[in-house]
Motif scaffolding. Structure first.
Motif, PDB file in Angstrom:
ATOM      1  N   THR A  91    -131.571 -26.220 -13.598  1.00 48.08           N
ATOM      2  CA  THR A  91    -130.912 -26.595 -12.592  1.00 48.08           C
ATOM      3  C   THR A  91    -130.049 -26.451 -11.694  1.00 48.08           C
ATOM      4  OG1 THR A  91    -129.731 -28.203 -14.997  1.00 48.08           O
ATOM      5  CG2 THR A  91    -128.914 -29.023 -12.440  1.00 48.08           C
ATOM      6  N   PRO A  92    -130.827 -27.177 -10.918  1.00 49.29           N
ATOM      7  CA  PRO A  92    -130.688 -26.216  -8.974  1.00 49.29           C
ATOM      8  C   PRO A  92    -129.020 -26.197  -9.160  1.00 49.29           C
ATOM      9  CG  PRO A  92    -132.190 -27.216  -8.636  1.00 49.29           C
ATOM     10  CD  PRO A  92    -132.197 -27.421  -9.929  1.00 49.29           C
ATOM     11  N   ARG A  93    -128.383 -25.495  -8.448  1.00 46.61           N
ATOM     12  CA  ARG A  93    -127.123 -25.345  -8.030  1.00 46.61           C
ATOM     13  C   ARG A  93    -126.972 -25.374  -6.124  1.00 46.61           C
ATOM     14  NH1 ARG A  93    -123.117 -21.632 -11.445  1.00 46.61           N
ATOM     15  NH2 ARG A  93    -124.412 -19.852 -10.116  1.00 46.61           N
ATOM     16  N   PRO A  94    -125.882 -25.663  -5.740  1.00 46.38           N
ATOM     17  CA  PRO A  94    -125.502 -25.325  -4.267  1.00 46.38           C
ATOM     18  C   PRO A  94    -126.242 -24.753  -4.068  1.00 46.38           C
ATOM     19  CG  PRO A  94    -124.075 -27.277  -5.228  1.00 46.38           C
ATOM     20  CD  PRO A  94    -124.585 -26.314  -6.607  1.00 46.38           C
ATOM     21  N   ASP A  95    -125.762 -23.250  -4.125  1.00 48.64           N
ATOM     22  CA  ASP A  95    -125.815 -21.576  -3.818  1.00 48.64           C
ATOM     23  C   ASP A  95    -127.355 -22.065  -3.844  1.00 48.64           C
ATOM     24  OD1 ASP A  95    -126.329 -20.988  -6.318  1.00 48.64           O
ATOM     25  OD2 ASP A  95    -124.393 -19.583  -6.131  1.00 48.64           O
ATOM     26  N   GLY A  96    -128.042 -22.387  -4.606  1.00 51.62           N
ATOM     27  CA  GLY A  96    -129.541 -22.067  -4.649  1.00 51.62           C
ATOM     28  C   GLY A  96    -130.002 -21.750  -5.884  1.00 51.62           C
ATOM     29  N   SER A  97    -128.905 -20.260  -5.927  1.00 50.25           N
ATOM     30  CA  SER A  97    -129.195 -20.313  -7.956  1.00 50.25           C
ATOM     31  C   SER A  97    -129.246 -21.318  -8.641  1.00 50.25           C
ATOM     32  CB  SER A  97    -127.910 -19.384  -8.107  1.00 50.25           C
ATOM     33  OG  SER A  97    -126.891 -20.142  -8.951  1.00 50.25           O
ATOM     34  N   LEU A  98    -129.806 -20.267 -10.069  1.00 53.39           N
ATOM     35  CA  LEU A  98    -130.384 -21.855 -11.562  1.00 53.39           C
ATOM     36  C   LEU A  98    -129.049 -22.206 -12.167  1.00 53.39           C
ATOM     37  CD1 LEU A  98    -133.679 -21.280 -12.000  1.00 53.39           C
ATOM     38  CD2 LEU A  98    -132.508 -23.151 -10.319  1.00 53.39           C
ATOM     39  N   LEU A  99    -128.744 -22.983 -13.136  1.00 50.68           N
ATOM     40  CA  LEU A  99    -127.634 -23.351 -14.191  1.00 50.68           C
ATOM     41  C   LEU A  99    -129.355 -22.906 -14.740  1.00 50.68           C
ATOM     42  CD1 LEU A  99    -125.769 -23.775 -16.343  1.00 50.68           C
ATOM     43  CD2 LEU A  99    -126.047 -25.706 -15.696  1.00 50.68           C
ATOM     44  N   THR A 136    -132.378 -14.903 -13.031  1.00 52.77           N
ATOM     45  CA  THR A 136    -132.046 -13.938 -11.863  1.00 52.77           C
ATOM     46  C   THR A 136    -130.502 -13.402 -11.534  1.00 52.77           C
ATOM     47  OG1 THR A 136    -134.042 -15.482 -10.866  1.00 52.77           O
ATOM     48  CG2 THR A 136    -132.913 -13.789  -9.372  1.00 52.77           C
ATOM     49  N   GLU A 137    -130.591 -12.370 -10.809  1.00 58.06           N
ATOM     50  CA  GLU A 137    -129.301 -11.882 -10.622  1.00 58.06           C
ATOM     51  C   GLU A 137    -128.453 -12.974 -10.122  1.00 58.06           C
ATOM     52  OE1 GLU A 137    -127.415  -8.188  -8.141  1.00 58.06           O
ATOM     53  OE2 GLU A 137    -130.326  -9.459  -7.679  1.00 58.06           O
ATOM     54  N   GLY A 138    -127.354 -13.755 -10.195  1.00 60.94           N
ATOM     55  CA  GLY A 138    -126.732 -14.608  -9.556  1.00 60.94           C
ATOM     56  C   GLY A 138    -127.217 -16.345 -10.210  1.00 60.94           C
ATOM     57  N   ASP A 139    -127.459 -15.896 -11.460  1.00 63.95           N
ATOM     58  CA  ASP A 139    -128.192 -17.334 -12.027  1.00 63.95           C
ATOM     59  C   ASP A 139    -126.871 -17.788 -13.121  1.00 63.95           C
ATOM     60  OD1 ASP A 139    -130.003 -18.273 -11.075  1.00 63.95           O
ATOM     61  OD2 ASP A 139    -131.645 -18.100 -12.621  1.00 63.95           O
ATOM     62  N   ARG A 140    -126.800 -18.587 -13.613  1.00 65.32           N
ATOM     63  CA  ARG A 140    -125.207 -18.827 -14.432  1.00 65.32           C
ATOM     64  C   ARG A 140    -126.096 -19.262 -15.424  1.00 65.32           C
ATOM     65  NH1 ARG A 140    -120.021 -18.649 -14.401  1.00 65.32           N
ATOM     66  NH2 ARG A 140    -118.901 -19.971 -15.915  1.00 65.32           N
ATOM     67  N   VAL A 141    -126.073 -18.660 -16.868  1.00 64.05           N
ATOM     68  CA  VAL A 141    -126.416 -18.795 -18.526  1.00 64.05           C
ATOM     69  C   VAL A 141    -125.841 -18.714 -19.776  1.00 64.05           C
ATOM     70  CG1 VAL A 141    -127.659 -17.574 -19.883  1.00 64.05           C
ATOM     71  CG2 VAL A 141    -128.053 -16.088 -17.761  1.00 64.05           C
ATOM     72  N   ARG A 142    -125.960 -20.247 -20.370  1.00 62.80           N
ATOM     73  CA  ARG A 142    -125.388 -21.270 -20.792  1.00 62.80           C
ATOM     74  C   ARG A 142    -126.177 -20.942 -21.699  1.00 62.80           C
ATOM     75  NH1 ARG A 142    -123.796 -27.322 -18.958  1.00 62.80           N
ATOM     76  NH2 ARG A 142    -122.079 -25.389 -17.337  1.00 62.80           N
TER      77      ARG A 142
END
Ligand SMILES: [Cu+2]
Length: 352
Positions: A91-99, A136-142
């Motif tokens: 899922t895209p996040r506001p800062d351009g990274s992904l969840l 990718t560096e900065g993504d959130r991993v759950r």
């Protein structure tokens, strides 16, 4: 020891053959006969040694992901979209990274690690190694972890994370039937791993509860033919010593199913040592050199070599280009490991 005995036997038999045929052919045809018998003797020796080198006879029937598919699969990319969505969602996040959300289940499962050799494994999602997770560096991993196995297990990731996400302390064990959600930011970039951290640790890891966790740098590495290689071993009789060694679980698999690569293309290997009971393992590539970035956390100053040694849990990102077409062997440079299954081939195709 067996090999030595066999080797001596072959040598003696070859010598007898040479001597016998030579004396029969005494006279004018001696030289020709000696050459012919030498060829026969050499042929026999080569054949027997080749049979030995190839290891077990027959093939395994991989359950789940085959070692060939495993090489180039991450984030469940080997699955059809509908099925994949059950295990992985981004899922895209506001800062351009992904969840990036994952569904990982610990499951007891018998796997075939060499033809006819079955091992009662503990697995992540039914496969050994477990699925490769890649962010990718900065993504959130759950990661939603469900323990469907018969023993307490955890997921312990290498990388930055708060202690409550470490999956290593006694109160962090997930009991059979239980679940836990691990959540953290993906950093630093590099080649990492995850594994169960329940006690006794070496038993839980060795049974098959490990996998690869790749974090890509924000400014991506150059396009390449990428693949994941896990050096592992199996103690089939539980004597705290491995009887079978492999890269990606199945002994000698890539000898029968060479890894296809293109001449001239950049090839990138994500290599990790998850062998238990032996302190070190190694990767040696024939006929070529590669750049080795240890832990993959820096992109400058690689080691330029044809052999890299990794301690338990150590890993590296290797890059090379095949210069010539043909088959290139790779194996552990611990000869014992190579003979017990840790050996394979790259098949380079195309023109230089
Ligand atoms: Cu475990």
């Amino acid at each position: 020891m067996f090999w030595k005995q066999q080797s001596r036997r072959v040598t003696r038999r070859s010598w007898l053959q040479l001597a016998g045929l030579g004396s029969l052919a005494a006279g004018g045809g001696l030289l020709t006969s000696r050459v012919a018998s030498q060829e026969r003797a050499v042929g026999l020796t080569v054949m027997e040694h080749a049979a030995h080198t190839m290891g077990p006879v027959g093939r395994v029937t991989p359950v789940g992901v085959s070692p060939t598919t495993y090489l180039r699969s991450w984030n469940f990319s080997e699955l059809a979209p509908e099925r994949r969505a059950k295990f992985y969602r981004e899922t895209p996040r506001p800062d351009g990274s992904l969840l990036r959300e994952y569904e990982i289940h610990a499951v007891d499962r018998e796997i075939e690690i060499a033809p006819g050799v079955f091992f009662p494994a503990w697995t992540f999602n039914g496969q050994v190694p477990g699925p490769t997770l890649r962010a990718t560096e900065g993504d959130r991993v759950r990661v939603r972890f469900v323990n469907q196995g018969s023993h307490p297990h955890t997921m312990h990731f290498h990388g930055w994370h708060p202690p409550e996400m470490d999956g290593s302390l006694p109160d962090q064990q997930v009991m059979p039937g239980g679940a836990f959600v691990y959540e953290f930011d993906a950093e630093p970039y590099g080649m990492h791993l995850y594994h169960c951290h329940a006690l006794p640790l070496k038993r839980h890891i060795h049974k098959g509860l490990y996998g690869v966790f790749i974090i890509d740098p924000r400014d991506a590495r150059p396009d390449a033919d990428e693949m994941v290689m896990v050096m592992n071993g199996f103690d089939t009789n539980f004597d705290n010593d491995n009887e079978v060694y492999a890269v990606n679980t199945v002994a000698h698999y890539y000898m029968h199913e060479p890894i296809r690569v293109r001449v001239g293309d950049l090839v990138r290997l994500y290599l990790v040592n998850l062998t238990e009971f032996d302190l070190v393992n190694s990767f040696h590539l024939h006929g070529m050199f590669f750049d080795a970035h240890r832990t993959g956390t820096r992109r400058d100053a690689p080691e330029h070599t044809d052999t890299i040694m990794l301690c338990q849990g150590e890993r590296a990102v290797l890059e090379t280009r095949f210069r010539y077409p043909g088959d290139f062997m790779f194996h552990a440079h611990q000869s014992e490991f190579a003979e017990l299954g840790w050996m394979g081939l790259f098949r380079a195709e195309g023109t230089p």
